[in-house]
Design a protein around this motif. Structure first.
Motif, PDB file in Angstrom:
ATOM      1  N   LYS A  74       9.855  52.957  90.599  1.00  0.00           N
ATOM      2  CA  LYS A  74      11.171  53.338  90.073  1.00  0.00           C
ATOM      3  C   LYS A  74      11.798  52.216  89.241  1.00  0.00           C
ATOM      4  CE  LYS A  74      12.329  56.589  93.798  1.00  0.00           C
ATOM      5  NZ  LYS A  74      13.250  56.885  94.926  1.00  0.00           N
ATOM      6  N   GLY A  75      11.087  51.095  89.125  1.00  0.00           N
ATOM      7  CA  GLY A  75      11.584  49.997  88.309  1.00  0.00           C
ATOM      8  C   GLY A  75      12.681  49.170  88.944  1.00  0.00           C
ATOM      9  N   GLU A  76      12.768  49.213  90.283  1.00  0.00           N
ATOM     10  CA  GLU A  76      13.842  48.462  90.950  1.00  0.00           C
ATOM     11  C   GLU A  76      13.696  46.955  90.771  1.00  0.00           C
ATOM     12  OE1 GLU A  76      14.746  51.770  94.471  1.00  0.00           O
ATOM     13  OE2 GLU A  76      13.895  49.819  95.003  1.00  0.00           O
ATOM     14  N   HIS A  77      12.476  46.497  90.491  1.00  0.00           N
ATOM     15  CA  HIS A  77      12.236  45.068  90.287  1.00  0.00           C
ATOM     16  C   HIS A  77      12.715  44.590  88.921  1.00  0.00           C
ATOM     17  CE1 HIS A  77       9.000  47.313  88.562  1.00  0.00           C
ATOM     18  NE2 HIS A  77       8.373  46.266  88.083  1.00  0.00           N
ATOM     19  N   LYS A  78      13.111  45.525  88.080  1.00  0.00           N
ATOM     20  CA  LYS A  78      13.614  45.167  86.742  1.00  0.00           C
ATOM     21  C   LYS A  78      15.131  45.359  86.626  1.00  0.00           C
ATOM     22  CE  LYS A  78       9.434  44.304  85.225  1.00  0.00           C
ATOM     23  NZ  LYS A  78       8.996  42.896  84.973  1.00  0.00           N
ATOM     24  N   GLN A  79      15.777  45.662  87.739  1.00  0.00           N
ATOM     25  CA  GLN A  79      17.224  45.844  87.731  1.00  0.00           C
ATOM     26  C   GLN A  79      17.937  44.491  87.685  1.00  0.00           C
ATOM     27  OE1 GLN A  79      18.697  48.935  87.401  1.00  0.00           O
ATOM     28  NE2 GLN A  79      16.527  49.439  87.096  1.00  0.00           N
ATOM     29  N   PRO A  80      19.121  44.436  87.063  1.00  0.00           N
ATOM     30  CA  PRO A  80      19.842  43.162  86.883  1.00  0.00           C
ATOM     31  C   PRO A  80      20.041  42.361  88.166  1.00  0.00           C
ATOM     32  CG  PRO A  80      20.853  44.868  85.555  1.00  0.00           C
ATOM     33  CD  PRO A  80      19.809  45.559  86.390  1.00  0.00           C
ATOM     34  N   ASP A  81      20.380  43.039  89.260  1.00  0.00           N
ATOM     35  CA  ASP A  81      20.633  42.308  90.507  1.00  0.00           C
ATOM     36  C   ASP A  81      19.375  41.607  91.000  1.00  0.00           C
ATOM     37  OD1 ASP A  81      23.260  43.034  90.495  1.00  0.00           O
ATOM     38  OD2 ASP A  81      23.071  44.606  92.024  1.00  0.00           O
ATOM     39  N   PHE A  82      18.228  42.270  90.858  1.00  0.00           N
ATOM     40  CA  PHE A  82      16.978  41.646  91.299  1.00  0.00           C
ATOM     41  C   PHE A  82      16.565  40.534  90.350  1.00  0.00           C
ATOM     42  CE2 PHE A  82      12.351  41.250  91.793  1.00  0.00           C
ATOM     43  CZ  PHE A  82      12.278  41.040  93.161  1.00  0.00           C
ATOM     44  N   LEU A  83      16.763  40.752  89.061  1.00  0.00           N
ATOM     45  CA  LEU A  83      16.387  39.746  88.062  1.00  0.00           C
ATOM     46  C   LEU A  83      17.194  38.462  88.199  1.00  0.00           C
ATOM     47  CD1 LEU A  83      15.870  42.020  84.930  1.00  0.00           C
ATOM     48  CD2 LEU A  83      14.093  40.848  86.267  1.00  0.00           C
ATOM     49  N   LYS A  84      18.374  38.555  88.783  1.00  0.00           N
ATOM     50  CA  LYS A  84      19.160  37.343  89.046  1.00  0.00           C
ATOM     51  C   LYS A  84      18.448  36.458  90.067  1.00  0.00           C
ATOM     52  CE  LYS A  84      23.710  39.393  88.115  1.00  0.00           C
ATOM     53  NZ  LYS A  84      24.977  39.855  88.723  1.00  0.00           N
ATOM     54  N   LEU A  85      17.703  37.090  90.970  1.00  0.00           N
ATOM     55  CA  LEU A  85      16.975  36.360  92.011  1.00  0.00           C
ATOM     56  C   LEU A  85      15.571  35.975  91.551  1.00  0.00           C
ATOM     57  CD1 LEU A  85      17.936  38.639  95.049  1.00  0.00           C
ATOM     58  CD2 LEU A  85      18.931  36.416  94.477  1.00  0.00           C
ATOM     59  N   GLN A  86      14.930  36.882  90.806  1.00  0.00           N
ATOM     60  CA  GLN A  86      13.555  36.666  90.348  1.00  0.00           C
ATOM     61  C   GLN A  86      13.501  37.039  88.866  1.00  0.00           C
ATOM     62  OE1 GLN A  86      10.816  36.547  89.101  1.00  0.00           O
ATOM     63  NE2 GLN A  86       9.054  36.587  90.439  1.00  0.00           N
ATOM     64  N   PRO A  87      13.710  36.083  87.976  1.00  0.00           N
ATOM     65  CA  PRO A  87      13.849  36.394  86.547  1.00  0.00           C
ATOM     66  C   PRO A  87      12.622  37.010  85.900  1.00  0.00           C
ATOM     67  CG  PRO A  87      13.657  34.022  86.911  1.00  0.00           C
ATOM     68  CD  PRO A  87      13.864  34.644  88.245  1.00  0.00           C
ATOM     69  N   PHE A  88      11.444  36.894  86.545  1.00  0.00           N
ATOM     70  CA  PHE A  88      10.239  37.513  86.001  1.00  0.00           C
ATOM     71  C   PHE A  88      10.087  38.963  86.452  1.00  0.00           C
ATOM     72  CE2 PHE A  88       9.393  32.945  86.060  1.00  0.00           C
ATOM     73  CZ  PHE A  88       9.007  32.738  84.736  1.00  0.00           C
TER      74      PHE A  88
END
Length: 215
Positions: free
Chosen positions: A36-50
């Motif tokens: 579902k692309g949850e790893h590319k959501q802004p909140d997650f990207l703040k923790l893991q930018p890749f």
């Protein structure tokens, strides 16, 4: 605070989970749906930018990249649970050597197979037969080297279970059970015995029981 591990369903996070079980460290699993692309959501990207899993949060400390994480916890809790680093600097050197072999020789080949054989069809994409054939050949060569090594020692770094062995479990499971290539292990006597040994550890059985693979 309890360690949080993001993305427990997937291969690389399972490398972290089995380490935490071996080290008897309490943790909380946080589901991330890659489909579902949850790893590319802004909140997650703040923790893991890749935008990749795993990611761990340990109080105010955040760490990503699975092999960095398992090295961190094996060192931080060296005297708790299973010693995964060896007892001497020479043993530690061999653990690190075989961890590098896993990362740069074993993993790329099996990762490509997982993508092409398992995940491409799920996404409705054609599998790249050339990549599959090349990966098969690379794996055979790597496992031939493992067979030679394991004819002399019970585990990769010596006669003790370590991060070097543990790091193979997550994608070794795909190789043996889900890509139709279990023969690559079973045709090699010492590799087969090694796999049966490490994959029967209670820590790995807990991972498989509690955190199912998505495919």
């Amino acid at each position: 605070m309890v360690v949080k591990v993001y993305g427990p369903a997937y291969g690389s996070p399972k490398r972290v989970l089995v380490c935490l079980f071996e080290k008897e460290i309490e943790f909380e699993a946080v589901d991330i749906d890659l489909f579902k692309g949850e790893h590319k959501q802004p909140d997650f990207l703040k923790l893991q930018p890749f935008g990749e899993v795993p990611l761990v949060q340990d109080g105010d400390y955040t760490l990503y990249e699975s092999r960095a994480i398992i090295r961190y916890y094996a060192e931080k809790y060296k005297n708790q649970g299973t010693d995964l680093l060896g007892k001497t600097i020479e043993e530690r050197g061999l653990v690190e050597q075989w961890l590098e072999v896993e990362a740069h020789s074993f993993h790329p080949a099996i990762y490509n197979l997982v993508i092409q054989v398992l995940f491409a069809p799920l996404k409705g994409a054609p599998s790249d037969q050339k990549v599959i054939e090349e990966s098969d050949e690379k794996l055979k060569k790597v496992l031939d080297i493992y067979e030679e090594r394991l004819s002399k020692t019970k585990y990769l770094a010596g006669d003790f279970f370590s991060l070097a062995d543990l790091s193979h479990l997550a994608f070794g499971h795909y190789l043996v059970n889900q890509t139709g290539r279990g023969n690559l292990v079973r045709e090699r006597k010492h590799v087969s015995a090694w796999w049966d040994d490490i994959s029967s550890r209670p820590s790995w059985k807990k991972v498989l029981e509690q955190y199912k693979y998505p495919v």
